[in-house]
Motif scaffolding. Structure first.
Motif, PDB file in Angstrom:
ATOM      1  N   ALA A  72       1.024  -1.172   0.178  1.00 32.72           N
ATOM      2  CA  ALA A  72       0.089   0.039   0.124  1.00 32.72           C
ATOM      3  C   ALA A  72       1.020   1.136   0.025  1.00 32.72           C
ATOM      4  O   ALA A  72       1.786   1.415   0.811  1.00 32.72           O
ATOM      5  CB  ALA A  72      -0.890   0.097   1.345  1.00 32.72           C
ATOM      6  N   ASN A  73       0.643   2.349  -1.036  1.00 37.70           N
ATOM      7  CA  ASN A  73       1.487   3.320  -0.906  1.00 37.70           C
ATOM      8  C   ASN A  73       0.801   4.829  -0.904  1.00 37.70           C
ATOM      9  O   ASN A  73      -0.531   4.856  -1.233  1.00 37.70           O
ATOM     10  CB  ASN A  73       2.103   3.407  -2.256  1.00 37.70           C
ATOM     11  CG  ASN A  73       3.491   3.973  -2.333  1.00 37.70           C
ATOM     12  OD1 ASN A  73       4.390   4.001  -1.518  1.00 37.70           O
ATOM     13  ND2 ASN A  73       3.929   4.579  -3.489  1.00 37.70           N
ATOM     14  N   GLY A  74       1.472   5.797  -0.543  1.00 41.46           N
ATOM     15  CA  GLY A  74       0.899   7.047  -0.656  1.00 41.46           C
ATOM     16  C   GLY A  74      -0.023   7.221   0.690  1.00 41.46           C
ATOM     17  O   GLY A  74       0.327   6.408   1.795  1.00 41.46           O
TER      18      GLY A  74
ATOM     19  N   ASP B 252       2.282  -0.645 -11.463  1.00 43.76           N
ATOM     20  CA  ASP B 252       3.988  -0.079 -11.331  1.00 43.76           C
ATOM     21  C   ASP B 252       4.005   1.128 -10.848  1.00 43.76           C
ATOM     22  O   ASP B 252       2.929   2.044 -11.395  1.00 43.76           O
ATOM     23  CB  ASP B 252       4.311  -0.139 -13.000  1.00 43.76           C
ATOM     24  CG  ASP B 252       4.352  -1.483 -13.744  1.00 43.76           C
ATOM     25  OD1 ASP B 252       4.740  -2.500 -12.636  1.00 43.76           O
ATOM     26  OD2 ASP B 252       4.039  -1.434 -14.799  1.00 43.76           O
ATOM     27  N   CYS B 253       4.523   1.206  -9.668  1.00 43.83           N
ATOM     28  CA  CYS B 253       4.634   2.494  -9.026  1.00 43.83           C
ATOM     29  C   CYS B 253       5.901   3.337  -9.660  1.00 43.83           C
ATOM     30  O   CYS B 253       6.962   2.808 -10.052  1.00 43.83           O
ATOM     31  CB  CYS B 253       4.825   2.220  -7.729  1.00 43.83           C
ATOM     32  SG  CYS B 253       5.127   3.952  -6.790  1.00 43.83           S
ATOM     33  N   VAL B 254       5.753   4.574  -9.788  1.00 51.04           N
ATOM     34  CA  VAL B 254       6.793   5.427 -10.261  1.00 51.04           C
ATOM     35  C   VAL B 254       8.055   5.079  -9.375  1.00 51.04           C
ATOM     36  O   VAL B 254       9.346   5.401  -9.711  1.00 51.04           O
ATOM     37  CB  VAL B 254       6.515   6.777 -10.356  1.00 51.04           C
ATOM     38  CG1 VAL B 254       6.209   7.303  -9.008  1.00 51.04           C
ATOM     39  CG2 VAL B 254       7.364   7.679 -11.141  1.00 51.04           C
ATOM     40  N   GLU B 255       8.109   4.840  -8.305  1.00 49.34           N
ATOM     41  CA  GLU B 255       9.149   4.571  -7.384  1.00 49.34           C
ATOM     42  C   GLU B 255       9.677   3.115  -7.774  1.00 49.34           C
ATOM     43  O   GLU B 255      10.822   3.294  -7.169  1.00 49.34           O
ATOM     44  CB  GLU B 255       8.439   4.433  -5.878  1.00 49.34           C
ATOM     45  CG  GLU B 255       7.909   5.589  -5.338  1.00 49.34           C
ATOM     46  CD  GLU B 255       7.051   5.322  -3.803  1.00 49.34           C
ATOM     47  OE1 GLU B 255       7.316   4.169  -3.488  1.00 49.34           O
ATOM     48  OE2 GLU B 255       6.767   6.483  -3.447  1.00 49.34           O
TER      49      GLU B 255
ATOM     50  N   LEU C 181       0.921   4.748 -14.946  1.00 52.32           N
ATOM     51  CA  LEU C 181       1.620   4.371 -13.482  1.00 52.32           C
ATOM     52  C   LEU C 181       0.437   4.599 -12.320  1.00 52.32           C
ATOM     53  O   LEU C 181      -0.453   5.092 -12.641  1.00 52.32           O
ATOM     54  CB  LEU C 181       2.812   5.194 -13.463  1.00 52.32           C
ATOM     55  CG  LEU C 181       4.050   4.959 -14.369  1.00 52.32           C
ATOM     56  CD1 LEU C 181       5.050   6.130 -14.318  1.00 52.32           C
ATOM     57  CD2 LEU C 181       4.546   3.566 -13.900  1.00 52.32           C
ATOM     58  N   GLY C 182       1.220   3.838 -11.275  1.00 51.68           N
ATOM     59  CA  GLY C 182       0.206   3.912 -10.063  1.00 51.68           C
ATOM     60  C   GLY C 182      -0.510   5.301  -9.403  1.00 51.68           C
ATOM     61  O   GLY C 182      -1.511   5.249  -9.041  1.00 51.68           O
ATOM     62  N   TYR C 183       0.325   6.321  -9.767  1.00 53.37           N
ATOM     63  CA  TYR C 183      -0.314   7.596  -9.229  1.00 53.37           C
ATOM     64  C   TYR C 183      -1.374   8.203  -9.976  1.00 53.37           C
ATOM     65  O   TYR C 183      -2.075   8.863  -9.232  1.00 53.37           O
ATOM     66  CB  TYR C 183       1.026   8.756  -9.041  1.00 53.37           C
ATOM     67  CG  TYR C 183       1.554   9.144 -10.409  1.00 53.37           C
ATOM     68  CD1 TYR C 183       0.762  10.194 -11.113  1.00 53.37           C
ATOM     69  CD2 TYR C 183       2.623   8.588 -10.720  1.00 53.37           C
ATOM     70  CE1 TYR C 183       1.390  10.777 -12.304  1.00 53.37           C
ATOM     71  CE2 TYR C 183       3.139   9.327 -12.062  1.00 53.37           C
ATOM     72  CZ  TYR C 183       2.745  10.190 -12.625  1.00 53.37           C
ATOM     73  OH  TYR C 183       3.233  10.873 -13.859  1.00 53.37           O
ATOM     74  N   LYS C 184      -1.648   7.659 -11.059  1.00 55.45           N
ATOM     75  CA  LYS C 184      -2.861   7.924 -11.768  1.00 55.45           C
ATOM     76  C   LYS C 184      -4.260   7.256 -11.085  1.00 55.45           C
ATOM     77  O   LYS C 184      -5.426   7.930 -11.242  1.00 55.45           O
ATOM     78  CB  LYS C 184      -2.837   7.514 -13.253  1.00 55.45           C
ATOM     79  CG  LYS C 184      -1.838   7.966 -14.101  1.00 55.45           C
ATOM     80  CD  LYS C 184      -2.014   9.583 -14.020  1.00 55.45           C
ATOM     81  CE  LYS C 184      -3.402  10.278 -15.100  1.00 55.45           C
ATOM     82  NZ  LYS C 184      -3.162  11.667 -15.395  1.00 55.45           N
TER      83      LYS C 184
HETATM   84 MO   LIG Z   1       3.066   5.252  -6.741  1.00 60.37          MO
END
Ligand SMILES: [Mo]
Ligand SMILES: Nc1nc2c(c(=O)[nH]1)N[C@H]1C(S)=C(S)[C@@H](COP(=O)(O)O)O[C@H]1N2
Length: 258
Positions: A74-76, A128-131, A219-222
């Motif tokens: 889990a991210n953000g 896929d996360c940008v990280e 990517l994941g942030y979208k």
């Molecule tokens: Mo991300």
């Protein structure tokens, strides 16, 4: 109404377009002036035809149950402090309602039950996360196209904006609230869903309960979690800091193609 030959001309054009789309490389299609012209010229054609153009990009790879990540990171934001949100969470989101407003013909509120009663899609995909990390998960939800068909788009609508419950950065002007936006070639893509289940269970809070976006070619942030409201807009300049998303306002690309 257009006459016959005009209409046939348009349809021939859409067939050519579909071929172009299949070759890929059309990520910023909805931004291209010639593409906008094509859509505008199609204003008298049916929305179904438009959707055929818009929803026909390549599919992201789908996986099997055997590929599922044992633990999905889990991210953000992994929880939300907002009191309204917490009240809804305590009540299993039974009273939560999501407005879909803006440049639509029939603004509407959706409950979780409403969304669950609509046609659903299940997909196992890699996030896929940008990280630099990736996880494979199984998502079930209602295709965003179904929701957009229910509310009906006004001709000026160009982007779908998702407003989230979480504030990721404390700012004085409130622009630290998470939000995201996508164009129509992703909004009508068959794998773009509003997910309410993850790995066969109701979406857990760390992953965005009650509803999160899956837009599998980016990517994941979208993939906005904790969606509270959806708005159809003509341009993004007046929202947040004007670049189409929380991370875009902080320098990331608006089109985060994988
Ligand atoms: Mo991300
Ligand atoms: N509302 C909201 N959505 C969000 C985020 C966030 O912090 N808040 N983080 C994004 C990022 S960078 C990623 S990688 C994914 C993480 O989803 P996950 O927690 O299910 O792994 O959510 C995205 N959507």
């Amino acid at each position: 109404m257009r006459n016959g030959p005009d209409r046939r001309g348009f349809l021939k054009c859409t067939a050519a377009m579909a071929g172009t789309l299949a070759l890929g490389g059309c990520d910023r299609l909805s931004e291209a002036p010639w593409f906008r012209q094509l859509l505008d010229s199609a204003e008298n054609a049916t929305r179904t035809t438009q959707r055929f153009i818009l929803g026909s990009g390549p599919l992201a790879r789908e996986y099997t149950e055997a590929d599922l990540s044992p633990v999905f990171k889990a991210n953000g934001s992994v929880s939300v402090g907002d009191p309204d949100y917490r009240r809804h969470a305590e009540n299993a989101f039974a009273d939560w309602r999501m407005p879909v407003t803006g440049l639509v013909e029939r603004p509407q509120l959706f409950s979780l039950a409403d969304l669950r009663a609509m046609p659903a899609r299940t997909q196992i995909t890699r996030h896929d996360c940008v990280e630099g990390w990736s996880c494979i998960g199984k998502w079930k939800g209602v295709p965003l196209s179904q929701v957009l068909d229910k509310v009906g788009l006004q001709p000026r609508a160009r982007y779908v904006v998702f407003y989230c419950a979480d504030t990721l950065e404390e700012t004085e002007d409130g622009t630290g609230q998470y939000y995201e936006s996508i164009g129509f070639e992703d909004a009508f893509h068959p794998q773009t869903i509003l997910a309410y289940d993850m790995n066969g269970r109701p979406l857990p809070i760390p992953h965005g309960a009650p509803l999160r976006l899956r837009v599998e070619r980016q990517l994941g942030y979208k993939m906005a979690k904790y969606i509270m409201r959806i708005e159809l807009v003509e341009n993004l300049g007046a929202i947040g800091q004007g670049r189409g998303g929380f991370w875009e306002d902080r320098g990331y690309e608006w089109y985060a193609g994988i």
